[in-house]
Write an enzyme that holds these catalytic residues in place. Sequence first.
Site, PDB file in Angstrom:
ATOM      1  N   CYS A  45       0.866  -1.187   0.000  1.00 18.51           N
ATOM      2  CA  CYS A  45       0.000   0.000   0.000  1.00 18.51           C
ATOM      3  C   CYS A  45       0.894   1.225   0.000  1.00 18.51           C
ATOM      4  CB  CYS A  45      -0.885  -0.028   1.250  1.00 18.51           C
ATOM      5  SG  CYS A  45      -1.883   1.444   1.505  1.00 18.51           S
ATOM      6  N   SER A  47       0.846   3.563   1.903  1.00 21.49           N
ATOM      7  CA  SER A  47       1.260   3.903   3.267  1.00 21.49           C
ATOM      8  C   SER A  47       2.576   3.210   3.626  1.00 21.49           C
ATOM      9  CB  SER A  47       0.183   3.506   4.272  1.00 21.49           C
ATOM     10  OG  SER A  47      -1.023   4.164   3.964  1.00 21.49           O
ATOM     11  N   CYS A 173      -6.681  -3.289   3.821  1.00 19.40           N
ATOM     12  CA  CYS A 173      -6.554  -1.827   3.754  1.00 19.40           C
ATOM     13  C   CYS A 173      -7.240  -1.233   2.532  1.00 19.40           C
ATOM     14  CB  CYS A 173      -5.095  -1.383   3.816  1.00 19.40           C
ATOM     15  SG  CYS A 173      -4.944   0.412   3.780  1.00 19.40           S
TER      16      CYS A 173
HETATM   17  N1  APR Z   1      -3.304  14.571  -9.272  1.00 21.50           N
HETATM   18  C1  APR Z   1      -3.922  13.481  -9.768  1.00 21.50           C
HETATM   19  N2  APR Z   1      -3.540  12.221  -9.466  1.00 21.50           N
HETATM   20  C2  APR Z   1      -2.495  12.059  -8.663  1.00 21.50           C
HETATM   21  C3  APR Z   1      -1.793  13.162  -8.103  1.00 21.50           C
HETATM   22  C4  APR Z   1      -2.239  14.468  -8.456  1.00 21.50           C
HETATM   23  N3  APR Z   1      -1.634  15.558  -7.970  1.00 21.50           N
HETATM   24  N4  APR Z   1      -0.799  12.672  -7.333  1.00 21.50           N
HETATM   25  C5  APR Z   1      -0.869  11.337  -7.374  1.00 21.50           C
HETATM   26  N5  APR Z   1      -1.890  10.959  -8.188  1.00 21.50           N
HETATM   27  C6  APR Z   1      -2.329   9.586  -8.476  1.00 21.50           C
HETATM   28  C7  APR Z   1      -1.221   8.660  -8.920  1.00 21.50           C
HETATM   29  O1  APR Z   1      -0.974   8.788 -10.304  1.00 21.50           O
HETATM   30  C8  APR Z   1      -1.795   7.291  -8.554  1.00 21.50           C
HETATM   31  O2  APR Z   1      -2.557   6.743  -9.602  1.00 21.50           O
HETATM   32  O3  APR Z   1      -2.802   9.014  -7.261  1.00 21.50           O
HETATM   33  C9  APR Z   1      -2.696   7.586  -7.354  1.00 21.50           C
HETATM   34  C10 APR Z   1      -2.149   7.040  -6.034  1.00 21.50           C
HETATM   35  O4  APR Z   1      -2.211   5.655  -6.119  1.00 21.50           O
HETATM   36  P1  APR Z   1      -1.203   4.660  -5.357  1.00 21.50           P
HETATM   37  O5  APR Z   1       0.176   5.161  -5.484  1.00 21.50           O
HETATM   38  O6  APR Z   1      -1.527   3.274  -5.837  1.00 21.50           O
HETATM   39  O7  APR Z   1      -1.599   4.820  -3.804  1.00 21.50           O
HETATM   40  P2  APR Z   1      -2.739   4.067  -2.954  1.00 21.50           P
HETATM   41  O8  APR Z   1      -2.181   2.830  -2.346  1.00 21.50           O
HETATM   42  O9  APR Z   1      -3.986   4.008  -3.753  1.00 21.50           O
HETATM   43  O10 APR Z   1      -2.912   5.094  -1.760  1.00 21.50           O
HETATM   44  C11 APR Z   1      -3.436   6.394  -1.969  1.00 21.50           C
HETATM   45  O11 APR Z   1      -4.423   6.446   0.216  1.00 21.50           O
HETATM   46  O12 APR Z   1      -4.269   5.090   2.095  1.00 21.50           O
HETATM   47  C12 APR Z   1      -3.793   6.202   1.459  1.00 21.50           C
HETATM   48  O13 APR Z   1      -1.535   6.357   2.248  1.00 21.50           O
HETATM   49  C13 APR Z   1      -2.330   6.108   1.134  1.00 21.50           C
HETATM   50  O14 APR Z   1      -2.142   8.416   0.771  1.00 21.50           O
HETATM   51  C14 APR Z   1      -2.217   7.191   0.112  1.00 21.50           C
HETATM   52  C15 APR Z   1      -3.524   7.110  -0.646  1.00 21.50           C
HETATM   53 ZN    ZN Z   2      -2.816   0.870   3.563  1.00 19.70          ZN
END
Ligand code: APR
Ligand code: ZN
Length: 371
Positions: A45, A47, A173
């Site tokens: 994740c 996190s 999660c």
């Molecule tokens: N604008 C648009 N999309 C964005 C931006 C932005 N400024 N910044 C990041 N993204 C997109 C990324 O391209 C990606 O597709 O957000 C997505 C984040 O996805 P993951 O990296 O897979 O993260 P995920 O595990 O989904 O977690 C997202 O939720 O639980 C919380 O800590 C975790 O803060 C994190 C969030």
């Molecule tokens: Zn998580």
Amino acid sequence: MASMKMKAAVLQSQGPGDVVDYRSVTLDPPKANEVLVKIVATGLCRSDLHYARGLWKHPLPVVLGHEAAGVIEAVGPGVPKERLGEKVILSLAPGCGTCRFCALGQAYNCDAVVAAGLKGVMFDGTCRLHDDGGDIHHLALLAAWSEYAVVPSLSAVAVPDGTDLHTACLLGCGVASGLGSVINTAKVRPADSVAVFGCGGVGLNVIQGARLVSALPIIAVDRNPRKRDAAMHFGATHFVDASVEDPIEGVKRIVPDGVDFAFEVTGEVSTASTAYWTIRRGGTTVLVGQPPEGALAGFPPYEVSQFDQKILGSMLGSMRPFIDYPKILNLAAHGRVDLGGLVSETLSLRDVNDAMRKMEAGTINRVVFVP
Ligand code: APR
Ligand code: ZN
Ligand code: ZN
């Protein structure tokens, strides 16, 4: 039962590069009200990445991993022997069962969970993990990037024997946080309009949660155009590519007055206010993603009060795992929730550093590790 040697992915120092070492460690047997779980599958994740890269502090060394499922192989004092062999999903909010938050059904805010989580220890203040150098900490009382984990018995949520743990681990999660933010936190209703900022492992579950409750339209926003296909697969009706279009204008092009609900699921600070600027008068912004500790977001308090808007935080989708996990598995069994489609790749825990780079590169939905 004696201590055992096993392999775990240990975070030695926070920062860039190969910070996680998959190596031999010692795991003590479960103490009172704890169980030993053989980990079958364990997810990555954002996190975990935040901890690895140092956006959030944590006592080191620590075994990360908080999205896992497995089988109970031993029980500590006070846990019924009947639980041996039970298939379980691990919950990172076991609760103590006695504080006011637990009484409210908010185990994720439990005094004991928060206190132990900050110190990276079990409820009794000690670690079950160590090596020659001393104690190794537990992330979220789970430390699930490992072959085995000792966890509070209330962290081990029983699931039906037929459950495929390789996908069900994601309920720990990503699936819980995403679906729950829509259903429990925001209580989205049929035909409510929804915008979802961030189409990662959590955001895709916000999208499929919105589909589940028949939200319409469901506007997915991501700055990575490669996320379009996954977003549409999980139920988005529109995709706004924030790399080529202002995301606020993109959402308002589809719903000119602003959406009923905007979900922030990127974990970026700036997207919290971007999401806010897409809601209608009386609309709701739901903060699911978690930015670096101490970050502050900007909102216009005059508009929020004048237009009766809401800004909600959603921790673990406001879930009560013993109630919600069986429901989600039932929905998945009937094809109403897609778990398998979330898993881009199954890897060995040996590959955890590579997997984190893939997440940073934005090429995966979810990676699941098989220890
Ligand atoms: N604008 C648009 N999309 C964005 C931006 C932005 N400024 N910044 C990041 N993204 C997109 C990324 O391209 C990606 O597709 O957000 C997505 C984040 O996805 P993951 O990296 O897979 O993260 P995920 O595990 O989904 O977690 C997202 O939720 O639980 C919380 O800590 C975790 O803060 C994190 C969030
Ligand atoms: Zn998580
Ligand atoms: Zn409690």
